[in-house]
Scaffold this motif. Structure first.
Motif, PDB file in Angstrom:
ATOM      1  N   HIS A 157      63.120  30.135  60.773  1.00  0.00           N
ATOM      2  CA  HIS A 157      61.688  29.965  61.046  1.00  0.00           C
ATOM      3  C   HIS A 157      61.410  29.838  62.542  1.00  0.00           C
ATOM      4  CE1 HIS A 157      60.132  30.106  57.086  1.00  0.00           C
ATOM      5  NE2 HIS A 157      60.571  28.935  56.671  1.00  0.00           N
ATOM      6  N   LEU A 158      62.296  29.154  63.249  1.00  0.00           N
ATOM      7  CA  LEU A 158      62.082  28.996  64.693  1.00  0.00           C
ATOM      8  C   LEU A 158      62.146  30.368  65.378  1.00  0.00           C
ATOM      9  CD1 LEU A 158      61.655  27.026  67.071  1.00  0.00           C
ATOM     10  CD2 LEU A 158      64.133  26.906  67.305  1.00  0.00           C
ATOM     11  N   ARG A 159      63.192  31.119  65.070  1.00  0.00           N
ATOM     12  CA  ARG A 159      63.342  32.456  65.670  1.00  0.00           C
ATOM     13  C   ARG A 159      62.226  33.395  65.236  1.00  0.00           C
ATOM     14  NH1 ARG A 159      67.978  34.003  68.233  1.00  0.00           N
ATOM     15  NH2 ARG A 159      69.754  32.566  68.196  1.00  0.00           N
ATOM     16  N   GLY A 160      61.735  33.189  64.014  1.00  0.00           N
ATOM     17  CA  GLY A 160      60.677  34.065  63.492  1.00  0.00           C
ATOM     18  C   GLY A 160      59.287  33.678  63.967  1.00  0.00           C
ATOM     19  N   GLY A 161      59.194  32.651  64.833  1.00  0.00           N
ATOM     20  CA  GLY A 161      57.890  32.248  65.358  1.00  0.00           C
ATOM     21  C   GLY A 161      57.031  31.525  64.337  1.00  0.00           C
ATOM     22  N   ARG A 162      57.640  30.994  63.298  1.00  0.00           N
ATOM     23  CA  ARG A 162      56.859  30.301  62.264  1.00  0.00           C
ATOM     24  C   ARG A 162      56.874  28.784  62.446  1.00  0.00           C
ATOM     25  NH1 ARG A 162      59.300  34.582  59.880  1.00  0.00           N
ATOM     26  NH2 ARG A 162      61.074  33.346  59.171  1.00  0.00           N
ATOM     27  N   ILE A 163      57.425  28.333  63.583  1.00  0.00           N
ATOM     28  CA  ILE A 163      57.300  26.915  63.948  1.00  0.00           C
ATOM     29  C   ILE A 163      56.436  26.866  65.203  1.00  0.00           C
ATOM     30  CG2 ILE A 163      58.484  24.804  64.633  1.00  0.00           C
ATOM     31  CD1 ILE A 163      60.889  25.675  63.067  1.00  0.00           C
ATOM     32  N   LYS A 164      55.285  26.211  65.075  1.00  0.00           N
ATOM     33  CA  LYS A 164      54.332  26.218  66.167  1.00  0.00           C
ATOM     34  C   LYS A 164      54.316  24.851  66.857  1.00  0.00           C
ATOM     35  CE  LYS A 164      49.688  27.653  67.200  1.00  0.00           C
ATOM     36  NZ  LYS A 164      48.509  28.354  66.740  1.00  0.00           N
ATOM     37  N   PHE A 165      54.255  24.867  68.182  1.00  0.00           N
ATOM     38  CA  PHE A 165      54.228  23.620  68.951  1.00  0.00           C
ATOM     39  C   PHE A 165      52.912  23.508  69.711  1.00  0.00           C
ATOM     40  CE2 PHE A 165      58.623  24.948  68.499  1.00  0.00           C
ATOM     41  CZ  PHE A 165      59.263  23.785  68.101  1.00  0.00           C
ATOM     42  N   ILE A 166      52.270  22.374  69.566  1.00  0.00           N
ATOM     43  CA  ILE A 166      51.002  22.113  70.251  1.00  0.00           C
ATOM     44  C   ILE A 166      51.124  20.748  70.926  1.00  0.00           C
ATOM     45  CG2 ILE A 166      48.512  21.778  69.955  1.00  0.00           C
ATOM     46  CD1 ILE A 166      48.783  23.390  67.327  1.00  0.00           C
ATOM     47  N   THR A 167      50.663  20.659  72.168  1.00  0.00           N
ATOM     48  CA  THR A 167      50.822  19.386  72.861  1.00  0.00           C
ATOM     49  C   THR A 167      49.593  19.021  73.685  1.00  0.00           C
ATOM     50  OG1 THR A 167      52.164  18.161  74.500  1.00  0.00           O
ATOM     51  CG2 THR A 167      52.004  20.531  74.799  1.00  0.00           C
ATOM     52  N   GLU A 186      69.453  23.067  70.774  1.00  0.00           N
ATOM     53  CA  GLU A 186      70.825  22.569  70.959  1.00  0.00           C
ATOM     54  C   GLU A 186      71.542  22.461  69.619  1.00  0.00           C
ATOM     55  OE1 GLU A 186      70.473  18.967  73.319  1.00  0.00           O
ATOM     56  OE2 GLU A 186      69.522  20.106  74.942  1.00  0.00           O
ATOM     57  N   LEU A 187      70.789  22.040  68.602  1.00  0.00           N
ATOM     58  CA  LEU A 187      71.375  21.913  67.257  1.00  0.00           C
ATOM     59  C   LEU A 187      71.913  23.260  66.781  1.00  0.00           C
ATOM     60  CD1 LEU A 187      71.746  20.187  64.617  1.00  0.00           C
ATOM     61  CD2 LEU A 187      69.428  20.905  63.990  1.00  0.00           C
ATOM     62  N   TRP A 188      71.145  24.323  67.041  1.00  0.00           N
ATOM     63  CA  TRP A 188      71.543  25.648  66.543  1.00  0.00           C
ATOM     64  C   TRP A 188      72.159  26.508  67.643  1.00  0.00           C
ATOM     65  CZ3 TRP A 188      66.018  25.132  64.463  1.00  0.00           C
ATOM     66  CH2 TRP A 188      66.018  24.382  63.279  1.00  0.00           C
ATOM     67  N   ALA A 189      72.434  25.886  68.781  1.00  0.00           N
ATOM     68  CA  ALA A 189      73.047  26.588  69.914  1.00  0.00           C
ATOM     69  C   ALA A 189      72.332  27.902  70.228  1.00  0.00           C
ATOM     70  CB  ALA A 189      74.543  26.821  69.650  1.00  0.00           C
ATOM     71  N   ILE A 190      71.005  27.842  70.281  1.00  0.00           N
ATOM     72  CA  ILE A 190      70.224  29.039  70.599  1.00  0.00           C
ATOM     73  C   ILE A 190      70.111  29.175  72.107  1.00  0.00           C
ATOM     74  CG2 ILE A 190      67.949  30.145  70.408  1.00  0.00           C
ATOM     75  CD1 ILE A 190      67.577  28.731  67.745  1.00  0.00           C
ATOM     76  N   LYS A 191      70.638  30.268  72.653  1.00  0.00           N
ATOM     77  CA  LYS A 191      70.580  30.441  74.099  1.00  0.00           C
ATOM     78  C   LYS A 191      69.847  31.714  74.502  1.00  0.00           C
ATOM     79  CE  LYS A 191      74.565  27.641  75.309  1.00  0.00           C
ATOM     80  NZ  LYS A 191      75.605  27.660  74.246  1.00  0.00           N
TER      81      LYS A 191
END
Ligand code: NAG
Ligand code: NAG
Ligand code: NAG
Ligand code: NAG
Length: 461
Positions: A157-167, A186-191
């Motif tokens: 979902h994160l890679r697919g843009g289905r997790i949205k962050f608003i601040t 860091e959990l998924w070692a996404i670089k």
């Protein structure tokens, strides 16, 4: 029915055991201030969920009404993590420190330690910025929520843009958002990818933009007369006198501000450095409860039930949350993939408290006033428990088979029930429809624009 009872029993055993654990750990631990449970919005998240002191990544899975239930959407509204004091507090701390150095005459070893070893390391330029502990608060929360909702807070979902962050635009919130994202990458070692966030003050700092709230409450020095009276009252005076006695200074030197500075010096040293600092010797548990009540009084009158506009200012956020739930529900129903699986929204205590109030959480029978301190000892409106750093409200939407949608609210990772929503559903997870019915009036009204307009004073009054 039997399995239901059995499940509820497990649930209560968990609650009871975590209370006992809390007690045992606090009594026994010399590294913890005896007053750590009373720090209001300056408290650590770990004091609200004591099992985290042992394992910061531990999660308490809660019981779903049936094995068929699958999570389809989650919205989390999260307060920023641990921060430095603001300029105003730093100035008061400096003032108290000067009194301790120049005027205190006691012989206690902790006092000598404050005078000779402790140095005033808080500076005005720290002005409420996120500290390293605050970075960790959000990284760890991200990991825990992903363990609790693995099919929603997922790498896919994160890679697919289905997790949205608003601040909120405030630096401590932006940094908290970055930290939450870093927890996941860091959990998924996404670089190979970076993930955006949107800054949205209309949603996350609605309190600045609600004219009526700003004028009638926030900028109105007489919006909380009960707080002013309590600060002048006998309980608070006693706390000030006890602090003055411990320091061996004239009572006149320890104003209410100085008592607050002592309380928060202990709180900040603990939250930021995990230190049981000598400042904590200035207040005992009775004193801390009085300080806690004073702060709760302020929050009650300026953010909570004290004035209707406090919670109505959050109408815009309320509708936003339900709009997301509604979209996810209808996408799922019509056979589409849910386009926004997760929404992470980062704001302030001033964001979350009005929303919780609007939803009816932590409402006691009696109003908090200057003269019912003792009667309020068991109140539920207690910011120390509601609003530590990284406090959060999660709304998790489930499909329990055949379009049976359920909505589970979690407060600081604990499943709770919507106030006033009597439900005979197992494990207190109400149907989404019942929740909509419970908040029907708000869903059909609660219009930010009209609520936040200044009410014209009738002529001649
Ligand atoms: C506190 O100490 C300062 C600095 O030494 C001094 O000027 C002041 O008079 C003292 N105040 C009291 C009340 O003793
Ligand atoms: C927060 O962000 C600012 C700039 O965006 C950065 O300079 C600062 O180091 C960050 N602080 C933390 C604790 O991450
Ligand atoms: C709707 O949600 C249910 C429960 O998670 C799931 O089984 C189903 O595949 C979803 N539908 C779509 C189209 O994603
Ligand atoms: C609050 O009021 C309700 C209704 O009057 C009553 O049933 C309940 O016991 C009260 N709760 C407390 C804690 O006094």
């Amino acid at each position: 029915m039997l399995t239901f009872l059995f499940k509820m029993t497990i649930f209560y055993v968990f609650i009871i055991s975590s209370c006992l654990l809390n007690h045992v750990l606090l009594e026994g631990d010399p590294d913890m201030p005896a007053i750590a449970r009373y720090f209001n919005t300056k408290g650590r998240y770990e004091e609200v969920n004591p099992y985290l002191r042992e394992d910061i990544l531990a999660v308490n899975r809660f019981i779903l009404p049936s094995a068929q239930c699958k999570e389809i959407h989650l919205t989390a509204i999260i307060r920023h993590g641990t921060r430095y004091p603001t300029v105003k507090s730093v100035k008061k701390m400096q003032q108290l420190y000067d009194i301790v150095r120049h005027n205190a005459s006691g012989e206690q070893s902790w006092l000598r330690e404050l005078q000779t070893q402790w140095t005033m390391w808080y500076t005005e330029d720290m002005d409420g910025r996120l500290v390293q502990k605050g970075v960790n608060d959000h990284k760890h929360l991200a990991v825990r929520l992903s363990k609790l909702f693995p099919s929603l807070i997922s790498e896919e979902h994160l890679r697919g843009g289905r997790i949205k962050f608003i601040t909120s635009s405030k630096h401590r919130c932006v940094n908290s958002t970055l930290s939450f994202k870093a927890g996941l990458t860091e959990l998924w070692a996404i670089k190979d990818m970076e993930f955006d966030h949107a800054v949205n003050d209309a949603l996350m700092r609605f309190f600045d933009q609600c004219t009526r709230f700003v004028q009638e409450v926030d900028n109105n020095p007489s919006a909380a007369p009960e707080l002013d009276k309590f600060k002048q009252g006998p309980e608070m005076r006693r706390v000030q006198e006890k602090i003055a006695d411990r320091l061996g200074v004239p009572y006149s030197l320890i104003t209410q501000d100085m008592a607050k500075a002592a309380f928060y010096l202990c709180a900040y040293e603990f939250a930021i450095k995990a230190a049981n600092s000598p400042w904590c010797q200035l207040l005992d548990e009775d004193d801390a409860k009085v300080m806690e009540y004073a702060s709760d009084l302020g929050e009650f009158w300026k953010r909570g039930y004290g004035h209707d506009i406090n919670s109505k200012a959050s109408c815009i956020l309320f509708h936003d949350v339900f709009k997301r739930l509604e979209r996810a529900a209808s996408e799922n129903k019509s056979g589409q993939r849910v386009s926004e699986a997760v929404t992470i929204q980062v704001g302030h205590a001033d964001t979350l408290l009005p929303l919780l109030t609007l939803l009816g959480f932590f409402k006691d029978n009696d109003t908090l006033t200057s003269d019912n301190y003792a009667a309020q000892a068991e109140r539920s409106f207690r910011t120390s428990l509601m609003m530590p750093y990284a406090a959060n409200l999660v709304m998790a939407l489930y499909d329990c088979g055949g379009g049976d949608l359920r909505l589970q609210p979690l407060l600081n990772e604990k499943p709770v029930s919507f106030p006033g929503l009597s439900t005979d559903q197992p494990a207190s997870m109400p149907s989404y429809q019942d929740v909509r019915e419970r908040y029907r009036e708000l869903l059909h009204g609660c219009d930010f624009e009209s609520e936040c307009q200044l009410v014209k004073e009738p002529a001649g009054v």
